[in-house]
Design a protein around this motif. Structure first.
Motif, short mmCIF file in Angstrom:
data_model
loop_
_atom_site.label_atom_id
_atom_site.label_comp_id
_atom_site.label_asym_id
_atom_site.label_seq_id
_atom_site.Cartn_x
_atom_site.Cartn_y
_atom_site.Cartn_z
N UNK A 279 0.89 -1.40 0.19
CA UNK A 279 0.02 -0.02 -0.19
C UNK A 279 0.83 1.18 0.18
N UNK A 280 1.67 1.33 0.88
CA UNK A 280 2.92 2.46 1.00
C UNK A 280 3.59 2.70 -0.57
N UNK A 281 3.97 1.60 -0.95
CA UNK A 281 4.69 1.61 -2.60
C UNK A 281 3.78 2.18 -3.47
N UNK B 7 2.99 5.92 -2.85
CA UNK B 7 4.29 6.59 -3.30
C UNK B 7 4.46 6.90 -4.60
N UNK B 8 4.17 5.73 -5.35
CA UNK B 8 4.18 5.78 -6.77
C UNK B 8 3.24 6.80 -7.48
N UNK C 42 7.13 8.38 -9.65
CA UNK C 42 8.40 7.71 -9.84
C UNK C 42 8.04 6.11 -10.10
N UNK C 43 8.62 5.36 -11.16
CA UNK C 43 8.48 4.07 -11.73
C UNK C 43 8.95 3.14 -10.69
N UNK C 44 8.18 2.75 -9.39
CA UNK C 44 8.56 1.91 -8.42
C UNK C 44 7.33 0.92 -8.49
N UNK C 45 7.91 -0.65 -8.23
CA UNK C 45 6.96 -1.52 -8.53
C UNK C 45 7.19 -2.66 -7.75
#
Ligand code: PMV
Length: 360
Positions: free
Chosen positions: A296-298, A301-302, A307-310
């Motif tokens: 959920x946090x990730x 944040x995205x 930012x392309x974070x997966x």
């Protein structure tokens, strides 16, 4: 395919020697879940090869002293005898006697080390089985000079690693590897993995995979049992088709450097894998509450930063956080500040797409 009765030694006149390989773990982006026959996959899969999570295996051999039939093995894990691992490796080597009949003629000592703590909840079968397969094929080549050609060597290593643990067959190659028959890719095979480094955009050559340890506990249901439960899962057939479709889309994204499609497929595959566990009979859950909190946090944040974070998941609760090298300075403070505190004893491993096995 590789059974070969001619690989027998005709004298004891050879020098005892030691073979030493480091082989990495891998993370599947399109997952292998469900098998048939002798370790054959129900669908093709593709993975990134890791760099820091590896097994180092040292194989020593000498002419066998006793006349007894069968594998003569001493097995050490981090320099200590380990009966549980020894039993597994012994059975695996016995099963390989038709492929490597010379193993019957040797006294073997295997000493294996993992770069990551054994209790980190990280599956080590991909790295350990590929490291063992590398040692065995090197041994064959040292004694018989039969695997001098690189492709022949890699293919046999991948084939042997697969028999030890399906996903291990993909650890043999740098960057990325694909395993399983794939439409439009004639060289792909169910028997061994093939290299993919040349088929992917350079943005993926140094992609990050930070492994956030949600729990260090050993998983409650083994991968072996999980694969078997797919046989009764009513979603199995559409799942296998879905994996094929996703792989076709992913291969295009990998070629074009399309990070968003890559990340979206990685997340969908991770959640599908765990959904299949939840819809097995008996059902089971390997994610922890902290796994879901981190997801959920990730995602928040995205959304907030663009930012392309997966993320991805293996068959366990630990979160694999995937992002391109160019945003490391922006995302690291988020990972260390928001995700690491949710990990068991704040444990995490910084890893990235790696260069494949290395002979030491
Ligand atoms: O190689 P096995 O039998 O441990 O299966 C591993 C399966 C997953 O890690 C969940 C997915 C994959 O493709 O690696």
């Amino acid at each position: 395919m590789y059974n070969n009765t001619s690989l027998l030694l005709h004298s004891d006149d050879f020098k005892p020697n030691t073979i030493n390989w480091k082989s990495p773990s891998n993370l599947a982006i399109v997952k292998y879940w469900g098998k048939h026959g002798v370790q054959l996959p129900q669908n093709p899969s593709i993975s990134i090869t890791l760099q820091n999570a590896f097994t180092q295996t040292v194989l020593s051999y000498k002419p066998k002293e006793s006349k007894e039939e069968g594998i003569s093995l001493e097995f050490l894990f981090h320099d200590e005898p380990n009966e549980a691992f020894k039993g597994k490796v012994h059975a695996f080597l016995e099963s390989l006697l038709p492929v490597f009949p010379f193993l019957n003629q040797l006294d073997l000592t295997i000493n294996s080390y993992n770069s990551f703590p054994h209790s980190a909840g990280i599956a080590s079968s991909a790295s350990s089985m590929s490291a063992l397969a590398l040692c065995l094929c090197s041994l064959e080549d040292e004694l018989f000079k039969t695997l001098q050609e690189d492709t022949a060597f890699d293919q046999k290593v991948s084939y042997i690693a697969r028999l030890g643990s399906g996903s291990a067959c993909r650890s043999v190659y740098p960057k990325m590897a694909l395993w399983g028959e794939t439409e439009g890719l004639a060289e792909a095979s169910n028997l061994y993995a093939i290299p993919q480094a040349d088929a992917i955009h350079e943005v993926f050559h140094d992609f990050h995979d930070d492994i956030l340890i949600a729990s260090k506990a050993e998983k409650s249901v083994s991968s072996r049992a999980g694969h078997a439960l797919m046989e009764g899962n009513i979603y199995a057939a559409p799942r296998f088709q879905q994996a094929k479709d996703r792989l076709a889309r992913l291969r295009i994204a990998l070629k074009e450097g399309d990070v968003d499609t890559f990340g979206t497929i990685a997340e969908n595959e991770a959640l599908t894998l765990h959904a299949l566990m939840m819809t097995s009979d008996p059902s089971y859950i390997l994610m922890q509450a902290s796994t879901l909190q981190m997801i959920e946090k990730l995602r928040n944040y995205r959304k907030d930063t663009g930012n392309p974070i997966y993320f991805s998941l293996d068959a366990g609760p630990n979160l694999h956080v995937l992002y391109p090298e160019r945003i490391i300075h922006e995302v690291r403070p988020f990972i260390e500040g928001e995700l690491v505190p949710l990990c068991e004893e704040e444990a995490w491993i910084s890893d990235w797409v790696g260069d494949g096995p290395e002979q030491v």
